[in-house]
Design an enzyme around this catalytic site. Structure first.
Site, mmCIF file in Angstrom:
data_model
loop_
_atom_site.group_PDB
_atom_site.id
_atom_site.type_symbol
_atom_site.label_atom_id
_atom_site.label_comp_id
_atom_site.label_asym_id
_atom_site.label_seq_id
_atom_site.Cartn_x
_atom_site.Cartn_y
_atom_site.Cartn_z
ATOM 1 N N LYS A 88 0.823 -1.120 0.084
ATOM 2 C CA LYS A 88 0.061 -0.030 -0.089
ATOM 3 C C LYS A 88 0.900 1.267 -0.057
ATOM 4 C CE LYS A 88 -3.690 -2.461 2.183
ATOM 5 N NZ LYS A 88 -4.367 -3.026 3.314
ATOM 6 N N GLN A 142 -4.515 -1.252 9.480
ATOM 7 C CA GLN A 142 -4.399 -2.573 8.719
ATOM 8 C C GLN A 142 -4.868 -3.685 9.763
ATOM 9 O OE1 GLN A 142 -3.202 -3.571 5.866
ATOM 10 N NE2 GLN A 142 -3.983 -5.590 6.164
ATOM 11 N N ASP A 188 -11.342 2.765 3.598
ATOM 12 C CA ASP A 188 -11.769 1.334 3.483
ATOM 13 C C ASP A 188 -13.049 0.890 3.470
ATOM 14 O OD1 ASP A 188 -9.379 -0.557 3.449
ATOM 15 O OD2 ASP A 188 -8.817 -0.320 5.545
#
Ligand code: NAP
Length: 295
Positions: free
Chosen positions: A53, A97, A120
């Site tokens: 990422k 994460q 997200d």
């Protein structure tokens, strides 16, 4: 007949090229898109996702604020980092994460992220809006699946989609997106899970079969209808002494035999995986555009 391979890497590159241009345009107007990336602990898979990422941000010219913090970080400390990122005008999106260490409640963490920076798409507000068909940040993996189907020219409307897996991050949202009364939806959707009886009877009906289970090569050729489109979301490590790392990645689909029955199929790696990161970049750029509009 061997299936057409839906190349997620290639489709990703096309989308990323467009995003790169959008980032350049935003920069000319004084806006650099920014992503806050928080990794708690040392989980090797999480580390490699986060690195990918961060690399994607670099390659597109997106600013990234990377916080790799120890496993023993308290929930309060993590929430205060999120608060600071929520208030940081350089940050358009925040990514924590998952999974988190056991002493941290992931729901609390997700809910602390401002919905305006929820790139997200996991915040209940984003999920609620998605279910209502309203404009919002869509969760990256399900959105990536829809994009793959679009780019591969697969007809969604009127198709029977069977999703195996009902997690909040993949199975349920992908089922919802494809069911939605919208240009990328209008499918008839069946969702299967570990309590589904006679799963093969279900999967054999699929025009589009989406596997999001987390079990290596679970979907075998006898479970697939001739000519079906197969989207393999699964990422599983299987031991392989011929590899330097001692393992290789396989999907939830038994790729080689299923490829001979399907009309199109995504590989693992190189299918859904690259699209997930690309859609995260996409959401970050969308968020930066919203910042520009508010200026
Ligand atoms: P998850 O939260 O563990 O959910 C797995 C789902 O599969 C659950 O709904 C479970 O049913 C179902 N399932 C498990 N065993 C089954 C069985 N024997 N028969 C039928 N259904 C079964 O996993 P996830 O987060 O959705 O991830 C799924 C896979 O996708 C994993 O391999 C993950 O690594 C991968 N993934 C990939 C990406 C990417 O970017 N490529 C992104 C996210 C996830 P129950 O609900 O009944 O337990």
């Amino acid at each position: 007949m061997s299936a057409k391979i839906i190349d997620g890497k290639l489709i990703s590159t096309e989308i990323r090229d467009e995003l790169k241009q959008e980032v350049e345009n935003l920069k000319k107007e004084g806006i650099t898109p920014g992503l806050g990336v928080i990794l708690v602990g040392e989980d090797p898979a999480s580390k490699s996702y986060v690195t990918a990422k961060e690399r994607a941000c670099d390659s597109l010219g997106i600013y990234s604020d990377n916080r790799h913090i120890p496993n023993e970080t308290s929930e309060e400390e993590l929430l205060s980092i999120i608060d600071a990122m929520n208030n940081d005008p350089k940050i358009d999106g925040i990514l924590v994460q998952l999974p988190l260490p056991k002493h941290i409640d992931p729901d609390k963490v997700i809910m602390r992220i401002s919905p305006e920076k929820d790139v997200d798409g996991f915040h209940p507000q984003s999920i609620g809006k998605m279910i209502m068909g309203k404009d919002t940040f869509l969760p990256c993996t399900p959105h990536g699946v829809v994009k793959l189907l679009n780019y591969a020219g697969i007809q969604i409307e009127g198709s029977h989609v069977v999703v195996v897996g009902r997690s909040n991050i993949v199975g349920k949202p992908v089922a919802n997106l494809l069911l939605d009364k919208s240009k990328n939806g209008n499918a008839t959707v069946t969702v299967c899970h570990s309590r589904t009886k006679n799963i093969k009877d279900m999967t054999l009906q699929a025009d589009i079969l989406i596997a999001a289970i987390g079990k290596a090569q679970f979907i075998t050729a006898d479970m697939v209808k001739d000519g079906a489109v197969i989207i393999d979301v699964g990422v599983n490590r299987v031991e392989d002494s011929t590899k330097k790392k001692g393992f290789r990645l396989v999907g939830d689909v038994d790729f080689e035999p299923v490829k001979e029955k399907a009309s199109a199929i995504t590989p693992v790696p190189g299918g859904v995986g690259p699209m997930t990161i690309t859609m995260l970049m996409y959401n970050t750029v969308q968020s930066a555009k919203q910042r520009k509009e508010k200026k």
